[in-house]
Design a protein around this motif. Structure first.
Motif, PDB file in Angstrom:
ATOM      1  N   VAL A   7       5.910   6.124   4.739  1.00 25.65           N
ATOM      2  CA  VAL A   7       4.509   6.369   4.419  1.00 25.65           C
ATOM      3  C   VAL A   7       4.426   7.826   3.972  1.00 25.65           C
ATOM      4  O   VAL A   7       4.832   8.731   4.702  1.00 25.65           O
ATOM      5  CB  VAL A   7       3.611   6.135   5.639  1.00 25.65           C
ATOM      6  CG1 VAL A   7       2.169   6.540   5.324  1.00 25.65           C
ATOM      7  CG2 VAL A   7       3.670   4.670   6.077  1.00 25.65           C
ATOM      8  N   VAL A   9       2.438  11.239   3.028  1.00 29.91           N
ATOM      9  CA  VAL A   9       1.170  11.892   3.320  1.00 29.91           C
ATOM     10  C   VAL A   9       1.192  13.309   2.762  1.00 29.91           C
ATOM     11  O   VAL A   9       2.174  14.042   2.922  1.00 29.91           O
ATOM     12  CB  VAL A   9       0.865  11.906   4.840  1.00 29.91           C
ATOM     13  CG1 VAL A   9       1.985  12.546   5.640  1.00 29.91           C
ATOM     14  CG2 VAL A   9      -0.471  12.600   5.126  1.00 29.91           C
ATOM     15  N   ALA A  24      -1.885   8.625   8.934  1.00 29.20           N
ATOM     16  CA  ALA A  24      -0.631   8.156   8.341  1.00 29.20           C
ATOM     17  C   ALA A  24       0.411   7.858   9.413  1.00 29.20           C
ATOM     18  O   ALA A  24       1.199   6.909   9.286  1.00 29.20           O
ATOM     19  CB  ALA A  24      -0.096   9.205   7.366  1.00 29.20           C
ATOM     20  N   LEU A  35       7.895   8.508   8.251  1.00 28.79           N
ATOM     21  CA  LEU A  35       6.805   9.275   7.646  1.00 28.79           C
ATOM     22  C   LEU A  35       7.399  10.396   6.818  1.00 28.79           C
ATOM     23  O   LEU A  35       8.354  11.054   7.236  1.00 28.79           O
ATOM     24  CB  LEU A  35       5.903   9.850   8.744  1.00 28.79           C
ATOM     25  CG  LEU A  35       4.650  10.586   8.285  1.00 28.79           C
ATOM     26  CD1 LEU A  35       3.585   9.588   7.856  1.00 28.79           C
ATOM     27  CD2 LEU A  35       4.103  11.469   9.400  1.00 28.79           C
ATOM     28  N   VAL A 102      -1.172   8.655   1.646  1.00 25.50           N
ATOM     29  CA  VAL A 102      -2.351   9.064   2.402  1.00 25.50           C
ATOM     30  C   VAL A 102      -2.682  10.511   2.067  1.00 25.50           C
ATOM     31  O   VAL A 102      -1.794  11.381   2.086  1.00 25.50           O
ATOM     32  CB  VAL A 102      -2.114   8.923   3.921  1.00 25.50           C
ATOM     33  CG1 VAL A 102      -3.390   9.271   4.691  1.00 25.50           C
ATOM     34  CG2 VAL A 102      -1.651   7.507   4.275  1.00 25.50           C
TER      35      VAL A 102
END
Length: 288
Positions: A7, A9, A24, A35, A102
């Protein structure tokens, strides 16, 4: 199932960047994904030549704040880096190797509302590969969950992509779905005084039919997800912004773009970036 892609961010040292990081992190944990937090130093803002001034931003403080937040959240599977370039373009390029992107949205009012802000608006207009979530600084990570995901339904192919995203997330979190279709009556219907039956509201019947058709395939696929539907006569942005007060997420569709222009970004998505009380997910459908 564990995801290898992260993900993504965007962080910038601001409060809204840390709030976006928190959202996130929860999304990454839910999808068992790593992440990737990125701070982009905008080279176009550098003034003059020569060596950088003493105390120039090298990203150390921003990454340090992000590490502190990740430690507080107890999230370990994260990578952080500093990039140079245009923030929106850099994040968009990185997003092609992620499952979602995000970014934060600062509070806006007055003149600031007219110019909106760079990264979140540009990303919303351009992102074509993965869902993009814009987290407002009014969202409280520590607040109680509403267990409701609101999704804007318009009957389009793009709307089906948004419904897929919403139902998958609802199934994973136990949230209910509220499908909303808003009709601007003045644009589509004559003056009620000219109807044969002035008490009849045909837009409600049309909205209910559209919602039922759009949702039926997803309710069959996800029978355990509670679903409500609501047809409303009002501007879509106003309706979805009101519903966002009692929601954890608002999901809308978007059309993939290859060049940024404010006029090319969907008006509903653009309006929600200003007015939503909760995070907004824009799920793009690539153009053919």
């Amino acid at each position: 199932m564990t995801n290898e892609l992260p993900v993504l961010v965007g962080i910038d040292g601001s409060r809204d960047g840390l709030i976006a990081l928190t959202w996130a992190t929860a999304y990454a944990a839910l999808h068992q994904a790593p992440l990737h937090a990125v701070y982009v130093l905008d080279d176009e803002r550098e003034v003059g030549g020569g060596p950088p001034p003493v105390g120039a931003d090298d990203g150390t403080e921003v990454l340090g704040d992000a590490l502190e937040e990740l430690d507080r959240l107890g999230f370990r599977d994260a990578s952080l880096e500093v990039r140079h370039g245009h923030p929106a373009q850099t994040l968009l390029e990185l997003s092609e190797q992620s499952i979602a992107m995000v970014v934060g949205r600062r509070g806006m009012g007055g003149f600031a509302e007219l110019v909106l802000g760079s990264t979140s608006q540009a990303c919303t207009a351009l992102a074509t590969k993965v869902p993009l979530v814009v987290v407002p600084d009014t969202w409280d990570p520590a607040g109680p969950a509403h267990q409701r995901i609101v999704v804007g339904v318009d009957g389009s192919v793009e709307g089906q992509d948004a419904l897929r995203f919403a139902f998958e997330l609802a199934a994973a979190t136990g949230a209910e779905i509220l499908g909303v279709h808003a009709t601007e009556v003045r644009e589509k219907y004559p003056d009620p005084g000219k109807w044969f039956d002035p008490t009849r509201q045909p837009w409600i019947e049309t909205s209910d039919e559209l919602l039922t058709q759009a949702l039926e395939g997803w309710t069959a696929k996800y029978p355990d997800v509670a679903v409500q539907q609501r047809g409303v006569a009002d501007h879509p942005v106003l309706v979805l912004a009101r519903e966002s007060q009692d929601a954890d997420l608002v999901v809308v569709g978007g059309l993939g773009r290859t060049a940024f222009s404010e006029l090319r970004m969907g008006s509903v998505a653009r309006g929600l970036l200003h007015h939503s009380h909760c995070p907004v997910a824009v799920v793009h459908h690539p153009e053919l």
